[in-house]
Design an enzyme around this catalytic site. Structure first.
Site, mmCIF file in Angstrom:
data_model
loop_
_atom_site.group_PDB
_atom_site.id
_atom_site.type_symbol
_atom_site.label_atom_id
_atom_site.label_comp_id
_atom_site.label_asym_id
_atom_site.label_seq_id
_atom_site.Cartn_x
_atom_site.Cartn_y
_atom_site.Cartn_z
ATOM 1 N N SER A 170 -0.602 -7.193 -5.084
ATOM 2 C CA SER A 170 0.157 -7.124 -6.338
ATOM 3 C C SER A 170 0.471 -8.525 -6.825
ATOM 4 C CB SER A 170 1.471 -6.362 -6.120
ATOM 5 O OG SER A 170 2.328 -6.492 -7.242
ATOM 6 N N TYR A 183 9.160 -4.854 -1.253
ATOM 7 C CA TYR A 183 7.814 -4.523 -1.719
ATOM 8 C C TYR A 183 7.026 -5.804 -1.982
ATOM 9 C CZ TYR A 183 4.191 -2.947 -5.029
ATOM 10 O OH TYR A 183 3.010 -2.716 -5.684
ATOM 11 N N LYS A 187 3.542 -7.152 -0.117
ATOM 12 C CA LYS A 187 2.312 -7.478 -0.838
ATOM 13 C C LYS A 187 1.874 -8.917 -0.570
ATOM 14 C CE LYS A 187 1.494 -3.503 -2.779
ATOM 15 N NZ LYS A 187 0.259 -2.749 -2.510
#
Length: 279
Positions: A170, A183, A187
């Site tokens: 991401s 998160y 990533k």
């Protein structure tokens, strides 16, 4: 009725191929007869990738945690005349990962491509409020399960003489999304996993690359762009003044898995509309 629509789709594709040949434009399927696994592929970016790989000639196995999502995606793609099957797979469960691999082997005899797209993001808030349980779930699904699935697939790729893996990271690995710190960190870890796997698997003729999507219009990211005012504000931060579509990622992934990218491994392609902040 469904069989009629499927037949119409197949005939349409066949006629399109005839017209291309007659005009000297021969269609090239870069993944003809290849077998591809795509996790979390019944919606959003995963579904767009599965569709594109199938359009480019691959036999694709889609997966999701819910059977109804698998059934819906498989039916939709088969109606388009694509070679697609599916199975339930929660990537955090060893038995589900084994079933996903076994499905491809039983139906198609091998695996050439793996797209590791599954991710979890159960937390939104300040980083210091993230609990141990939040960290365990995010790192387990986003990082550990990604590695374990790749580990399970590598021996099958070796039997085919090699293969290609694309890990979906991401833009959050470079420019963190507010409120999604765990998160974002997971990533970022995938960028390191990509580099290490690429170096270790290159002698086995297995290439490993990474995709880092920016803000893409999916149900997964809706909290970041829903609402006219918020969407316009996001667009102002992008050099390309629009929020991405899942299809913006699909062609890049198909390229990375193709022979046209045979000299590319260990790289991360950012598909983010010109998001300015990068490490």
């Amino acid at each position: 009725m469904q069989k009629a629509r499927l037949l119409l789709s197949v005939c349409s594709r066949a006629w399109s191929s005839v017209r291309m040949v007659s005009s000297g434009m021969v269609r090239r399927d870069p993944h003809a007869n290849k077998v591809a696994l795509v996790t979390a592929s019944t919606d959003g970016i995963g579904l767009a990738i599965a569709r594109r790989l199938a359009q480019d000639g691959a036999h694709v196995v889609v997966s999701s945690r819910k059977q109804q999502n698998v059934d819906r995606a498989v039916a939709a793609l088969q109606e388009e005349g694509l070679s697609v099957t599916g199975t339930v797979c929660h990537v955090g469960k060893a038995e589900d990962r084994e079933r996903l691999v076994a499905t491809a082997l039983n139906l198609h005899g091998g695996i050439d491509i793996l797209i590791a797209n599954a991710a979890a993001s159960p937390f939104f808030g300040n980083l210091m409020d993230a609990t141990e349980e939040v960290w365990d779930k995010i790192l387990d699904i986003n990082v550990k399960a990604t590695f374990l699935l790749i580990k399970a697939v590598v021996p099958e790729m070796e039997k085919r003489g090699g293969g290609s893996v694309v890990i979906v990271s991401s833009i959050g690995a470079y420019s963190p999304f507010p409120g999604l710190a765990p998160y974002n960190v997971s990533k970022t870890a995938l960028l390191g996993l990509n580099k290490n796997l690429a170096a270790e698997l290159a002698p086995r003729n297995i290439r490993v690359n990474c995709l880092a999507p920016g803000l893409i219009k999916t149900s997964f990211s809706h909290m970041l762009w829903t609402g006219k005012e918020r969407e316009e504000s996001v667009k102002e931060t992008l050099q390309i003044r629009r929020i991405g579509k899942p299809e913006d990622c699909a062609g890049i992934v198909s390229f990375l898995c193709s022979e046209d990218a045979s000299y590319i491994t260990g790289e991360t392609v950012v598909v983010a509309g010109g998001t300015p902040s990068r490490l």
